[in-house]
Scaffold this motif. Structure first.
Motif, PDB file in Angstrom:
ATOM      1  N   ASP A  39       0.802  -1.225   0.000  1.00 57.13           N
ATOM      2  CA  ASP A  39       0.000   0.000   0.000  1.00 57.13           C
ATOM      3  C   ASP A  39       0.835   1.275   0.000  1.00 57.13           C
ATOM      4  OD1 ASP A  39      -2.331  -1.454  -0.043  1.00 57.13           O
ATOM      5  OD2 ASP A  39      -2.686  -1.354   2.117  1.00 57.13           O
ATOM      6  N   LEU A  40       2.088   1.183   0.487  1.00 59.32           N
ATOM      7  CA  LEU A  40       2.938   2.372   0.584  1.00 59.32           C
ATOM      8  C   LEU A  40       4.181   2.208  -0.296  1.00 59.32           C
ATOM      9  CD1 LEU A  40       1.170   2.521   3.285  1.00 59.32           C
ATOM     10  CD2 LEU A  40       3.046   3.862   4.205  1.00 59.32           C
ATOM     11  N   GLN A  41       3.964   1.849  -1.540  1.00 63.20           N
ATOM     12  CA  GLN A  41       5.087   1.576  -2.439  1.00 63.20           C
ATOM     13  C   GLN A  41       5.936   2.811  -2.716  1.00 63.20           C
ATOM     14  OE1 GLN A  41       3.995  -0.626  -5.976  1.00 63.20           O
ATOM     15  NE2 GLN A  41       2.537  -1.912  -4.856  1.00 63.20           N
TER      16      GLN A  41
ATOM     17  N   LYS B  79      11.140  -7.618  -0.614  1.00 61.32           N
ATOM     18  CA  LYS B  79      10.769  -6.536  -1.526  1.00 61.32           C
ATOM     19  C   LYS B  79      11.524  -5.237  -1.218  1.00 61.32           C
ATOM     20  CE  LYS B  79       6.100  -8.317  -2.361  1.00 61.32           C
ATOM     21  NZ  LYS B  79       4.645  -8.021  -2.290  1.00 61.32           N
ATOM     22  N   ASN B  80      12.842  -5.345  -1.013  1.00 62.19           N
ATOM     23  CA  ASN B  80      13.703  -4.195  -0.728  1.00 62.19           C
ATOM     24  C   ASN B  80      13.349  -3.492   0.585  1.00 62.19           C
ATOM     25  OD1 ASN B  80      15.198  -4.446  -3.160  1.00 62.19           O
ATOM     26  ND2 ASN B  80      13.522  -3.449  -4.276  1.00 62.19           N
ATOM     27  N   THR B  81      12.647  -4.198   1.487  1.00 60.76           N
ATOM     28  CA  THR B  81      12.291  -3.651   2.795  1.00 60.76           C
ATOM     29  C   THR B  81      12.954  -4.488   3.880  1.00 60.76           C
ATOM     30  OG1 THR B  81      10.138  -2.930   1.953  1.00 60.76           O
ATOM     31  CG2 THR B  81      10.371  -3.091   4.334  1.00 60.76           C
TER      32      THR B  81
ATOM     33  N   LEU C  28      -6.178  -4.017   6.505  1.00 59.42           N
ATOM     34  CA  LEU C  28      -6.563  -2.604   6.507  1.00 59.42           C
ATOM     35  C   LEU C  28      -5.497  -1.686   7.092  1.00 59.42           C
ATOM     36  CD1 LEU C  28     -10.267  -3.050   7.712  1.00 59.42           C
ATOM     37  CD2 LEU C  28      -9.451  -2.744   5.368  1.00 59.42           C
ATOM     38  N   VAL C  29      -4.417  -2.272   7.590  1.00 52.40           N
ATOM     39  CA  VAL C  29      -3.404  -1.490   8.310  1.00 52.40           C
ATOM     40  C   VAL C  29      -2.687  -0.498   7.392  1.00 52.40           C
ATOM     41  CG1 VAL C  29      -1.179  -1.633   9.501  1.00 52.40           C
ATOM     42  CG2 VAL C  29      -3.054  -3.152  10.164  1.00 52.40           C
ATOM     43  N   GLY C  30      -2.293  -0.930   6.203  1.00 52.68           N
ATOM     44  CA  GLY C  30      -1.525  -0.067   5.306  1.00 52.68           C
ATOM     45  C   GLY C  30      -2.243   1.228   4.985  1.00 52.68           C
ATOM     46  N   LYS C  31      -3.512   1.140   4.642  1.00 52.16           N
ATOM     47  CA  LYS C  31      -4.287   2.341   4.322  1.00 52.16           C
ATOM     48  C   LYS C  31      -4.437   3.238   5.551  1.00 52.16           C
ATOM     49  CE  LYS C  31      -6.996   0.795   0.324  1.00 52.16           C
ATOM     50  NZ  LYS C  31      -6.125  -0.341  -0.003  1.00 52.16           N
TER      51      LYS C  31
END
Length: 403
Positions: free
Chosen positions: A239-241, A284-286, A357-360
């Protein structure tokens, strides 16, 4: 002077240790021992504080108030025998010339009264913010709760108003003010949870967003919570790309780190570095850093938390930072606990129904400067400034430890 410290939970043990350390600086004539009513008292052992009696980890982790299966598991695990031993020890203590400091809720407070010794009480479990704020009663507060007049029930207030009770230290100013309506020696000296913690809140666009993961300190619940937190982390990455993210997993020192790492690997995190109590993974680079020795550093470094914990969430919010919470299976962090925590911590908490729902929710909070400013002020008001343990120690010296 001889002092017995009673506490009933991992967070309560840590608060008690902070006060004990400050007591040792204000008086050198103190003989003290601790009795952790719940669990094995890891915080005391780590601080080289002697434990007075037998300790035992119960299946429920101390959450027998929910009744049903957790209570029955504890009874089968030896709860009744352990409780009788603890009460016997406390009563024996009262026959001497010692005093008692109770930290937590009604259980250590009741034990202190049963001892017939002089005692003081640090109330970590309850706050008037569960029922009201500075403007009045919350909408969810029931008619019965309002009739009781306080989050502390009449029998709890009775224990706090006995002549043997030399001091009560509520966790916030609002609770102290309400308790002042009765003959209770309540002192507004702050919340020891916030001692030794400082905040460096900054959410600059160019900065990597550090997201703290808090799974709780009791097994096996902490591991179930960790599974949900990992799902939330993966969803947040998607969600926070546009943001650079780093996740910080603060795992309680008393737990085994290995199963937490294994669950991360199952969700496609890959190990890139490992030491005794720290493990670094990537996806994913995180980066995801798991540590059992960097709790305070992680609290200060984190910009926002995804939390399924009690005390740790409160401490993080007290630094003026936001937390996203979601209910788990319990016995501690279930829907009722999460909803109550939302009332306790007000606008600093955003509760969502599921990890997806956490990302949003994170995106909405970090992109709202006015909300972040309100959260900063709210957290510090509800949790207080650091230094409370020293102030409480000074008061205890004058009120409880006078020879």
């Amino acid at each position: 002077m001889k002092l017995l410290v009673l506490s009933n939970g991992h967070g309560e043990d840590r608060v008690a240790v902070r006060i004990i350390k400050q007591l040792q600086t204000v008086t050198n004539k103190l003989e003290l021992v601790a009795l952790p009513i719940v669990g094995k008292g890891y915080a005391y052992t780590k601080a080289n504080i002697a434990i007075a009696g037998r300790v035992q980890q119960m299946p429920s982790g101390g959450f027998i108030y929910q009744g049903g299966t957790p209570l029955w598991q504890d009874v089968r695990g030896g709860l009744i025998q352990l409780t009788l031993e603890q009460i016997k020890l406390v009563r024996q203590w009262g026959k001497g010339d010692g005093v008692i400091l109770a930290v937590g809720d009604i259980v250590p407070l009741l034990y202190a009264w049963l001892s017939k010794a002089n005692y003081a009480f640090v109330g970590t479990a309850k706050s008037e913010y569960y029922l009201r704020d500075e403007t009045g009663w919350l909408a969810k507060t029931s008619r019965i709760e309002r009739k009781m007049g306080s989050v502390y029930l009449p029998w709890e207030r009775w224990l706090m108003s006995r002549e043997a009770c030399k001091g009560v230290f509520p966790r916030d100013s609002l609770t102290t003010e309400i308790l002042g309506q009765w003959s209770i020696p309540a002192y507004d000296l702050g919340n020891p949870m916030m001692d030794d913690l400082t905040s460096e809140m900054e959410l600059a666009d160019s900065k990597c967003l550090d997201i703290l993961l808090l799974a709780g300190s009791r097994m096996p619940e902490a591991l179930r919570n960790w599974q949900q937190l990992l799902i939330a982390a993966s969803k947040t990455i998607d969600d926070l790309q546009s943001r650079s993210l780093e996740f910080l997993g603060a795992i309680a020192p008393a737990l085994d780190l290995k199963p937490f790492i294994e669950l991360a690997i199952e969700q496609e995190w890959q190990i890139t570095g490992a030491k005794a109590d720290i493990c670094t993974l990537t996806k994913k680079n995180t980066t995801l850093i798991l540590s059992q020795s960097n709790y305070s550093q992680f609290l200060q470094q984190g910009d926002i938390a995804i939390a399924m914990a009690g005390t740790a969430t409160e401490e993080f919010v007290g630094l003026g930072k936001p937390a996203i919470i979601m209910p788990g299976e319990g016995p501690q962090f279930n829907y009722a606990f999460a909803e109550a925590q939302s009332r306790l911590l007000g606008c600093s908490i955003v509760m969502v129904e599921s990890p997806e729902l956490v990302g949003k929710a994170i995106a909405q909070v970090i992109n709202n400067p006015e909300q972040l400013q309100q959260i900063t002020l709210n957290g510090k008001r509800r949790m207080g400034e650091s230094g409370a343990a020293f102030r409480i120690a000074q008061c205890l010296q004058n009120r409880l430890l006078k020879e």
